[in-house]
Design an enzyme around this catalytic site. Structure first.
Site, mmCIF file in Angstrom:
data_model
loop_
_atom_site.group_PDB
_atom_site.id
_atom_site.type_symbol
_atom_site.label_atom_id
_atom_site.label_comp_id
_atom_site.label_asym_id
_atom_site.label_seq_id
_atom_site.Cartn_x
_atom_site.Cartn_y
_atom_site.Cartn_z
ATOM 1 N N TYR A 146 0.847 -0.997 0.163
ATOM 2 C CA TYR A 146 -0.212 0.145 0.101
ATOM 3 C C TYR A 146 1.144 1.502 -0.222
ATOM 4 O O TYR A 146 2.039 1.429 -0.065
ATOM 5 C CB TYR A 146 -0.782 0.199 1.133
ATOM 6 C CG TYR A 146 -1.958 -0.630 0.816
ATOM 7 C CD1 TYR A 146 -3.139 -0.821 0.048
ATOM 8 C CD2 TYR A 146 -2.122 -2.047 1.521
ATOM 9 C CE1 TYR A 146 -3.774 -2.287 -0.338
ATOM 10 C CE2 TYR A 146 -2.905 -3.169 1.425
ATOM 11 C CZ TYR A 146 -3.834 -2.825 0.686
ATOM 12 O OH TYR A 146 -4.697 -4.504 0.646
ATOM 13 N N ARG A 194 4.136 -1.252 10.758
ATOM 14 C CA ARG A 194 3.379 -2.101 10.258
ATOM 15 C C ARG A 194 4.114 -2.429 8.761
ATOM 16 O O ARG A 194 3.898 -1.386 7.913
ATOM 17 C CB ARG A 194 1.986 -3.040 9.822
ATOM 18 C CG ARG A 194 1.973 -4.387 9.897
ATOM 19 C CD ARG A 194 0.574 -5.044 9.833
ATOM 20 N NE ARG A 194 0.413 -6.370 9.823
ATOM 21 C CZ ARG A 194 -0.613 -7.105 9.432
ATOM 22 N NH1 ARG A 194 -1.370 -6.840 9.139
ATOM 23 N NH2 ARG A 194 -0.770 -8.146 10.345
ATOM 24 N N GLY A 210 -4.458 -13.875 13.357
ATOM 25 C CA GLY A 210 -6.089 -13.295 12.645
ATOM 26 C C GLY A 210 -7.138 -13.828 12.432
ATOM 27 O O GLY A 210 -8.239 -13.793 13.575
ATOM 28 N N ARG A 211 -6.514 -14.236 11.543
ATOM 29 C CA ARG A 211 -7.430 -16.002 10.965
ATOM 30 C C ARG A 211 -8.178 -16.526 12.261
ATOM 31 O O ARG A 211 -9.337 -16.953 12.417
ATOM 32 C CB ARG A 211 -7.279 -16.658 9.541
ATOM 33 C CG ARG A 211 -7.137 -15.533 8.258
ATOM 34 C CD ARG A 211 -6.677 -15.919 6.937
ATOM 35 N NE ARG A 211 -5.349 -16.084 7.575
ATOM 36 C CZ ARG A 211 -4.346 -17.431 6.319
ATOM 37 N NH1 ARG A 211 -5.121 -17.768 5.782
ATOM 38 N NH2 ARG A 211 -3.223 -17.239 7.324
#
Length: 675
Positions: free
Chosen positions: A180, A228, A329-330
C-alpha cells in the site's frame, strides 16, 4: 492441537508497549472486514470487538482506516479516520476494550495504486501513486503525487491520529506493508522518483518518518505509534527483501518514534504469501521475526503475524525469540474465544482456522467477510448468546446425515439442551470433507471435519454410524422431530447450463464416466491409476475439489486435462489465494488447464469439445475416464418418504440445496438454534 495451559508460560506474560501495558502476548491484527456502511466503525464491528475482548485478547488493531480523502477505497464498505464522524465509533470501541483491560489501536493507511478510482460511486478520483506504476491487480495508472499532495497525505495522517486520540483509544498503527501507499514509497518496485522521496533508502522512507514525527508532536508521548512493514515482497531485488527490511527497521528504530514494529510480508505481487492458505506451514514468518528482534535489541517490541493458529505456536515463537507479541488474525476470526478457552483448558471447544480462506475469497468479491467455520463471527449482535431450551421442553431430535450441515445442526441443538441422536450411514463422520482432506495438500479440510466432530462430543450428541435410516427407523425411535442432512451427489451425465437444451454427454452408467465424488472415492480406495492413463475432468464449479483430484490422478503418472466452459479454470482457487500454490504443482505434473471449451460427447474413448467462441472442435483421444464436476443433485428421497408422516421433518444443507461449506455452517447454526 493446542498445548495445555500449564505448559504455556510466556504467552500469559504482560508486555510494555510505549507507556501502556498489554495483559498478555496475543493481539488481533488489522483484518479487512468490509462491515462498514457509513465509513465508520459499525455496530457489527463493535459487537465482534466485544466478543474478542471477552475471549481474552490483549489488543485489537482495527482494519485499515483511510488517513486522507483519497485513501478511502480499495475495498467496498471502507472505514475512514480523518473525518470527524469517526470519533463516536472510536469512543465506543475504546469503552469496549478498556472495560476488558485491553488496548485499542486504529490502523491508518493510504491505498496508493492498489485501488479503483471508480469504486465508490460518489467519490471518483484519480489514484494517488508514488510513480506511474499501475497495480498488478487493478491495472490502473495513478497520478504521481507531488509536494502538495504529499503535504495533504501527511496532514491527513495527523488529523486521523488526533481523531483516534480524541476517541479515547490507545494508539495508531501506520500501515507500511502489503504494497500500500507507504510501502510503495519504501519499495523500488513502485518508487522510481528522483526527488527527496526517491532514490536512497532514507529518501524512500522519508514520508513515513515525517508522518510519525508530526503525529508524535500532535498526540504527545503517552499515545502508541506502531508501524507494520513487509519483510519480504517476494519480487526479488526489484522490491523489498529481508536485508533491506533490516535497514528499514534500523532507520525507523533510530528515530525513537515507534512503540512497536509489526512484522508481516508480501504485497500485491504475492498476495498468497501475505494471507497464506493451508498450503503454507504455520509460523512461516519466524525467520523475519528473529531478524527483527536481533536488530531492535529491546528498543521496541516486535509483533509477528503469519499463520499463527493456536497458542502453542505463539509460545514456540516467543520461546525462540522470534517475537514479543503474536498476531492471531484468522485464528480469532474462527474462534474469538481461543485465548480464554486455552487458558481454561477447554481445548476441545476451540474452533481452529482451516486455512481454506473463505474469508479472503469474500473480500475479493467485495462482500462482507465471514469465517467459513464460525457463523457467529460478524453476527454477534444476534447470535453471541445461545438460546437455551426451557426445562421440560427438551425434544428428542434425530439428525440423519453426518456431513457438515448435520454435524453443525446436531451440536448446536444439543448445546441448547435437546437430546440429539446423529445417524450416519457410512463408517465415519465428515461427509464430503473426508474426500477433500484425502487429496494432496488439502489438510485444512481435515481441520474443518475435526472441528465439527469435537463439537459433537462436547455437546453430548449420540452418534450412530453404519446405519441406514428409513421411515420405519424414524417411527420406531419415538423422535419428536427429524432433521435430514443427507447431502447430495454430483451429476454423472454431463448435463450443463452451458447448453440451453441441457442435453447430456453420456448416460453416466459406464465405469468410465462418473461424477467427481465417485472419482474421489476411487482415488481413496485405489489411487490415481485406478482411473486409467488419460483422464478428462470437466469443471463448472470453479472450486478447489477438481484441482485436488487432478493432482492426485497426475501423481500416479496419468495424463489429466482440467476443462471448463468458464472464462478460466478455478475462480474460487484464485480468490482463496491457492492458485499460486496449486498451479505450479499441476504444471509440473503435466496437467493441462483448458478454459472456454464446452464438452459435447464421449464415444469410444474420444471426448469431443467445442470452442465457445469460434465453434471449432477439440478432441481428446484415448480417454480412459471422463469426470464431471458440474453440479450436484440434492438427495430428497427420504424427505419425500417422511414429509407426510406424523413426525415433523425438515431439511438442512446440501439435501435442501447444494452449496458451499460456509452456507452449510450458517444453515446448521440457524437450524440448531431454532429447533
Amino acid at each position: 492441537m493446542t498445548l495445555a495451559p500449564a505448559t504455556l508460560t510466556k504467552v500469559w506474560q504482560p508486555l510494555a508497549i510505549g507507556t501502556r501495558t498489554a495483559k498478555n502476548r496475543m493481539l488481533v491484527p488489522a483484518r479487512t472486514l468490509n462491515w462498514s456502511k457509513t465509513g465508520y466503525l459499525s455496530d457489527r464491528h463493535l459487537a465482534h470487538f466485544a466478543e474478542l475482548v471477552a475471549g481474552g485478547t490483549a489488543m485489537i488493531v482495527t482494519e485499515q482506516h483511510a488517513a486522507f480523502a483519497y485513501a478511502k477505497g480499495s475495498f467496498h464498505n471502507p472505514c475512514t479516520a480523518w473525518e470527524r464522524g469517526a470519533i463516536d465509533g472510536f469512543r465506543r470501541f475504546a469503552d469496549i476494550v478498556h472495560e476488558g483491560d485491553a488496548l485499542g489501536i486504529v490502523q491508518l493507511y493510504g491505498s496508493g495504486t492498489h485501488d479503483k478510482s471508480t469504486l465508490l460511486i460518489d467519490e471518483w478520483h484519480p489514484l494517488w501513486g508514488v510513480s506511474d506504476v499501475a497495480s498488478i491487480v487493478h491495472n490502473e495508472t495513478p497520478q504521481i503525487v507531488r509536494q502538495p499532495e504529499i503535504d495533504t497525505i501527511v496532514d491527513g495522517f495527523v488529523t486521523s491520529a488526533r481523531n483516534v486520540q480524541e476517541g479515547g483509544l490507545d494508539g495508531v498503527e501506520l500501515h507500511a506493508a502489503h504494497g500500500y501507499l507507504l510501502a510503495q514509497f519504501m519499495s523500488t518496485a513502485y518508487n522510481d522518483r528522483t526527488d527527496a522521496y526517491g532514490g536512497s533508502l532514507e529518501n524512500r522512507c522519508r514520508i513515513v518518518v515525517e508522518i510519525a514525527q508530526r503525529i508524535r508532536e500532535a498526540v504527545g508521548p503517552n499515545f502508541i505509534i506502531g508501524i507494520r512493514i513487509s519483510y519480504e515482497e517476494y519480487v526479488g531485488a526489484a522490491g523489498i527483501e529481508p536485508d533491506e527490511a533490516d535497514e528499514h527497521l534500523r532507520l525507523f528504530a533510530d528515530t525513537g518514534l515507534f512503540d512497536y514494529f509489526s512484522i508481516s510480508c508480501a504485497g500485491y505481487h504475492a498476495l498468497h504469501r501475505g494471507t497464506a492458505p493451508m498450503d503454507e506451514e504455520d509460523g512461516y514468518t519466524r525467520p523475519f521475526g528473529k531478524r527483527a528482534k536481533k536488530i531492535l535489541a529491546g528498543r521496541a517490541p516486535v509483533f509477528l503475524v503469519g499463520r499463527i493458529r493456536d497458542l502453542d505456536m505463539a509460545e514456540s515463537l516467543l520461546d525462540d525469540d522470534a517475537a514479543d507479541m503474536l498476531a492471531l488474525g484468522r485464528a480469532q476470526l474462527a474462534d474469538p474465544h481461543l485465548i480464554r478457552k486455552t487458558q481454561l483448558g477447554l481445548i476441545d471447544e476451540i474452533q481452529r482456522c482451516t486455512g481454506v480462506n473463505e474469508c479472503i475469497g469474500r473480500l475479493f468479491h467485495d462482500t462482507e467477510v465471514i469465517c467459513m467455520m464460525n457463523p457467529i463471527t460478524g453476527r454477534e449482535a444476534a447470535w453471541s448468546t445461545l438460546p437455551m431450551v426451557e426445562p421440560g421442553r427438551e425434544k428428542r431430535i434425530l439428525v440423519v446425515g453426518g456431513g457438515p450441515a448435520g454435524m453443525k445442526t446436531a451440536s448446536v441443538a444439543a448445546r441448547r439442551g435437546h437430546r440429539v441422536t446423529l445417524v450416519e450411514k457410512s463408517d465415519a463422520l465428515g461427509g464430503h470433507l473426508r474426500a477433500y482432506e484425502a487429496l494432496p495438500h488439502q489438510a485444512g479440510w481435515g481441520v474443518a471435519r475435526d472441528n465439527l466432530e469435537r463439537q459433537l462430543a462436547v455437546a453430548g450428541v449420540e452418534v450412530v454410524l453404519e446405519t441406514d435410516v428409513d421411515a420405519d427407523y424414524v417411527h420406531a425411535g419415538g423422535y419428536d422431530e427429524v432433521v435430514l442432512a443427507v447431502g447430495s451427489s454430483y451429476d454423472a451425465t454431463g448435463r450443463t447450463i452451458w447448453r440451453a437444451d441441457r442435453s447430456v454427454v453420456s448416460s453416466g452408467q459406464t465405469d468410465s464416466v462418473m461424477g467427481i465424488d465417485r472419482a474421489a472415492d476411487l482415488l481413496r480406495a485405489g489411487g490415481g491409476a485406478s482411473l486409467g492413463p488419460t483422464v478428462v475432468i470437466v469443471d463448472e464449479t470453479g472450486s478447489e475439489f477438481p484441482w485436488g483430484v487432478a493432482e492426485q490422478i497426475a501423481e500416479s503418472g496419468s495424463k489429466v486435462y482440467l476443462v471448463t466452459p468458464q472464462m478460466f479454470v478455478g475462480e474460487d482457487v484464485q480468490n482463496h489465494l491457492r492458485m499460486p500454490w496449486l498451479l505450479p504443482r499441476l504444471k509440473s505434473l503435466g496437467v493441462e488447464l483448458l478454459a472456454q471449451l464446452r464438452v459435447d460427447r464421449f464415444d469410444d474413448g474420444v471426448v469431443t469439445a467445442t470452442d465457445l467462441w469460434s465453434g471449432e472442435p477439440r478432441t481428446f483421444d484415448g480417454v480412459s475416464t471422463l469426470v464431471f464436476s458440474i453440479f450436484r443433485h440434492a438427495d430428497s428421497n427420504l424427505f419425500d418418504a417422511l414429509e407426510a408422516g406424523d413426525v415433523p421433518v425438515t431439511r438442512v444443507g446440501d439435501c435442501l440445496s447444494p452449496r458451499k461449506l460456509a452456507a452449510l455452517m450458517f444453515e446448521g447454526e440457524k437450524m440448531g438454534r431454532e429447533l
